[in-house]
Design a protein around this motif. Structure first.
Motif, mmCIF file in Angstrom:
data_model
loop_
_atom_site.group_PDB
_atom_site.id
_atom_site.type_symbol
_atom_site.label_atom_id
_atom_site.label_comp_id
_atom_site.label_asym_id
_atom_site.label_seq_id
_atom_site.Cartn_x
_atom_site.Cartn_y
_atom_site.Cartn_z
ATOM 1 N N LEU A 164 1.093 -1.272 -0.143
ATOM 2 C CA LEU A 164 -0.156 0.002 0.025
ATOM 3 C C LEU A 164 0.663 1.234 -0.142
ATOM 4 O O LEU A 164 0.593 2.287 -0.632
ATOM 5 N N ASP A 165 1.913 1.224 0.602
ATOM 6 C CA ASP A 165 2.979 2.231 0.849
ATOM 7 C C ASP A 165 3.311 2.634 -0.871
ATOM 8 O O ASP A 165 3.525 3.623 -1.466
ATOM 9 N N GLU A 166 3.678 1.244 -1.563
ATOM 10 C CA GLU A 166 4.076 1.609 -2.840
ATOM 11 C C GLU A 166 2.856 2.143 -4.033
ATOM 12 O O GLU A 166 3.185 2.955 -4.837
ATOM 13 N N ILE A 167 1.540 1.527 -3.479
ATOM 14 C CA ILE A 167 0.602 2.162 -4.405
ATOM 15 C C ILE A 167 0.424 3.678 -4.099
ATOM 16 O O ILE A 167 0.167 4.314 -5.160
ATOM 17 N N ALA A 168 0.565 4.140 -2.685
ATOM 18 C CA ALA A 168 0.230 5.401 -2.599
ATOM 19 C C ALA A 168 1.237 6.219 -3.208
ATOM 20 O O ALA A 168 1.115 7.569 -3.831
ATOM 21 N N LYS A 169 2.834 5.789 -3.257
ATOM 22 C CA LYS A 169 3.657 6.291 -4.153
ATOM 23 C C LYS A 169 3.272 6.413 -5.597
ATOM 24 O O LYS A 169 3.628 7.513 -6.283
ATOM 25 N N LEU A 170 2.866 5.460 -6.111
ATOM 26 C CA LEU A 170 2.556 5.213 -7.607
ATOM 27 C C LEU A 170 1.312 6.176 -7.645
ATOM 28 O O LEU A 170 1.244 6.833 -8.926
ATOM 29 N N ALA A 171 0.365 6.329 -6.812
ATOM 30 C CA ALA A 171 -0.755 7.215 -6.975
ATOM 31 C C ALA A 171 -0.232 8.700 -7.147
ATOM 32 O O ALA A 171 -0.894 9.462 -7.685
ATOM 33 N N GLU A 172 0.617 9.107 -6.109
ATOM 34 C CA GLU A 172 1.166 10.284 -6.259
ATOM 35 C C GLU A 172 1.906 10.654 -7.463
ATOM 36 O O GLU A 172 1.638 11.723 -8.152
ATOM 37 N N LEU A 200 1.605 13.117 -12.887
ATOM 38 C CA LEU A 200 1.667 12.821 -14.322
ATOM 39 C C LEU A 200 0.314 13.312 -15.075
ATOM 40 O O LEU A 200 0.343 13.858 -16.067
ATOM 41 N N LEU A 201 -0.800 13.130 -14.396
ATOM 42 C CA LEU A 201 -1.914 13.556 -14.979
ATOM 43 C C LEU A 201 -2.044 15.122 -14.763
ATOM 44 O O LEU A 201 -2.638 15.819 -15.906
ATOM 45 N N ALA A 202 -1.307 15.911 -13.822
ATOM 46 C CA ALA A 202 -1.225 17.169 -13.707
ATOM 47 C C ALA A 202 -0.339 17.773 -15.000
ATOM 48 O O ALA A 202 -0.297 19.033 -15.487
ATOM 49 N N ALA A 203 0.694 16.901 -15.175
ATOM 50 C CA ALA A 203 1.827 17.534 -16.045
ATOM 51 C C ALA A 203 1.510 17.346 -17.487
ATOM 52 O O ALA A 203 1.827 17.828 -18.339
ATOM 53 N N ILE A 234 7.518 24.734 -22.512
ATOM 54 C CA ILE A 234 7.470 24.167 -21.146
ATOM 55 C C ILE A 234 7.617 22.732 -21.006
ATOM 56 O O ILE A 234 7.193 21.898 -21.813
ATOM 57 N N ASP A 235 8.713 22.325 -20.195
ATOM 58 C CA ASP A 235 8.996 20.987 -20.031
ATOM 59 C C ASP A 235 8.097 20.355 -18.838
ATOM 60 O O ASP A 235 8.325 20.885 -17.656
ATOM 61 N N HIS A 236 7.304 19.694 -19.187
ATOM 62 C CA HIS A 236 6.393 19.033 -18.230
ATOM 63 C C HIS A 236 6.798 17.696 -17.460
ATOM 64 O O HIS A 236 6.113 17.282 -16.514
ATOM 65 N N GLY A 237 7.986 17.154 -17.893
ATOM 66 C CA GLY A 237 8.201 15.988 -17.388
ATOM 67 C C GLY A 237 7.794 14.852 -18.195
ATOM 68 O O GLY A 237 6.864 15.037 -18.961
ATOM 69 N N TYR A 238 8.101 13.785 -17.584
ATOM 70 C CA TYR A 238 7.698 12.477 -18.339
ATOM 71 C C TYR A 238 7.812 12.466 -20.086
ATOM 72 O O TYR A 238 6.920 11.538 -20.451
ATOM 73 N N GLY A 239 8.762 13.059 -20.376
ATOM 74 C CA GLY A 239 8.752 13.214 -21.946
ATOM 75 C C GLY A 239 8.261 14.167 -22.377
ATOM 76 O O GLY A 239 8.208 14.336 -24.038
ATOM 77 N N TYR A 240 7.108 14.992 -21.760
ATOM 78 C CA TYR A 240 6.515 15.873 -22.576
ATOM 79 C C TYR A 240 7.076 17.260 -22.544
ATOM 80 O O TYR A 240 7.344 17.688 -21.558
ATOM 81 N N ILE A 241 6.617 17.832 -23.756
ATOM 82 C CA ILE A 241 7.036 19.446 -23.891
ATOM 83 C C ILE A 241 5.932 19.916 -24.682
ATOM 84 O O ILE A 241 5.639 19.458 -25.653
ATOM 85 N N SER A 242 5.707 21.252 -24.541
ATOM 86 C CA SER A 242 4.760 21.912 -25.153
ATOM 87 C C SER A 242 5.458 23.273 -25.742
ATOM 88 O O SER A 242 6.283 23.950 -25.078
ATOM 89 N N LEU A 243 4.791 23.659 -26.706
ATOM 90 C CA LEU A 243 5.536 24.947 -27.553
ATOM 91 C C LEU A 243 4.427 25.795 -27.890
ATOM 92 O O LEU A 243 3.420 25.528 -28.542
ATOM 93 N N TYR A 244 4.715 27.118 -27.586
ATOM 94 C CA TYR A 244 3.596 28.317 -27.800
ATOM 95 C C TYR A 244 4.403 29.226 -28.694
ATOM 96 O O TYR A 244 5.392 29.895 -28.264
ATOM 97 N N ALA A 245 4.023 29.550 -30.002
ATOM 98 C CA ALA A 245 4.754 30.196 -30.958
ATOM 99 C C ALA A 245 4.201 31.579 -31.433
ATOM 100 O O ALA A 245 2.836 31.335 -31.404
ATOM 101 N N HIS A 246 4.785 32.523 -31.987
ATOM 102 C CA HIS A 246 4.486 33.757 -32.528
ATOM 103 C C HIS A 246 3.761 34.444 -31.643
ATOM 104 O O HIS A 246 2.984 35.311 -31.855
#
Length: 323
Positions: free
Chosen positions: A152-160, A165-168, A238-250
């Motif tokens: 359950l400690d592991e699950i709590a860490k995975l949930a965190e 991830l979902l926020a990023a 913006i580097d979101h972590g987990y391999g995600y980057i978003s770009l906003y141009a012009h």
């Protein structure tokens, strides 16, 4: 003083004194004592077999109480085992599946203790087998609780991590629907506005008046806020972590600086027409592990099903891009 006894002699027609024989007296005494001992032993035997002493009654009550307590303990252990098995089942088949973690085998959850005899001190008693079995069940139950607690400690860490991830993930549209003039161009092969040649358009163009607010599509850290990339003009990455980057141009101007932490929905800049741009709009791209991917797959956080379908319809048109 013993009484003197006489008997009547019919021959002499007179009373004569009865003389006691010492051997006979001893015989009668011995028989009496033997009979007394026999009856005494018989009484003790009968009493010991059929009549309980106060101490025996107390010990019997104590034994009955111990048997009752063991029965109650056994029921409690069964209840604890049932609850723990239910938690383990949910842990393996719900929690760990959801967080893509390997289930814990039953062999690991319910394993006993090998090696030395942990219960040697409990051997040699009348109820040793009962006591040893109870201790074994308690030890296994305790080990199961430890294993489940760590799980359950592991699950709590995975949930965190899952929450982070979902926020990023860049999951909202960077420009509000009410601020859009139209969805000018989507991801895919489009006509270049300057050369009129069909080429790959790696993002989505949102047309909006100059100065329209632009929002971060997910939590992350601003890695760039400059105009040092050909064609993009003023742009933000913006580097979101987990391999995600978003770009906003012009962009017309920035509202963030390099290395600044941002949250999803934070105001980061304003729509403009800098760089290689034909009209005011936001060119928006999403990268995953260094590869550009279609941003339209990430708008589940801000659009209704109807709005998404409409956006998908416009983004699929092979029109001319604005950059």
């Amino acid at each position: 003083m013993s009484k003197v006894k006489y008997y009547y002699d019919s021959e002499s027609l007179s009373y004569k004194k009865i003389e006691r024989k010492k051997g006979r007296a001893f015989k009668y005494t011995f028989i009496f004592l033997l009979a007394s001992a026999f009856f005494g032993f018989l009484m003790v035997f009968v009493t010991s077999q059929y009549v309980e002493s106060p101490k025996e009654r107390a010990l019997k009550r104590e034994l009955q109480n111990m048997e009752l307590q063991y029965e109650l303990l056994n029921k409690k252990m069964q209840q604890a085992e049932t609850v723990l098995n239910n938690i383990a089942d949910r842990d393996n088949n719900i929690y760990r599946v959801f967080f893509e973690a390997n289930p814990i085998p039953d062999e690991q959850r319910k394993a006993g203790f090998g090696g030395i005899n942990r219960y040697k001190d409990l051997e040699g008693f009348d109820n040793s087998k009962l006591i040893i079995e109870s201790n074994k069940r308690l030890d296994v139950l305790q080990k199961q609780i430890v294993v489940q607690s760590r799980s359950l400690d592991e699950i709590a860490k995975l949930a965190e991590e899952k929450e982070k991830l979902l926020a990023a993930i860049p999951a909202i549209q960077p420009v509000s629907n009410e601020d859009l003039t139209r969805m000018a161009s989507g991801y895919g092969m489009r006509s270049d506005p300057f050369t009129k040649v069909r080429k790959m358009h790696w993002g989505m163009d949102f047309t909006a008046p100059r100065g329209t607010p632009i929002y971060a599509s997910g939590d992350g850290v601003v890695k760039r806020a400059d105009s040092n990339s050909s064609g993009y003009g003023n742009h933000i990455r913006i580097d979101h972590g987990y391999g995600y980057i978003s770009l906003y141009a012009h962009l017309y101007k920035y509202n963030v600086r390099k290395n600044q932490k941002v949250k999803r929905g934070d105001l980061i800049g304003f729509v403009g027409s800098t760089g290689r741009s034909e009209a005011p709009h936001l060119h928006y791209e999403v990268f995953k592990d260094g590869q550009r991917i279609n941003p339209i797959n990430f708008y589940y956080g801000s659009l209704t099903a109807e709005e998404f379908n409409k956006l998908l319809e416009h983004a699929s048109l092979e029109n001319q891009s604005l950059d």
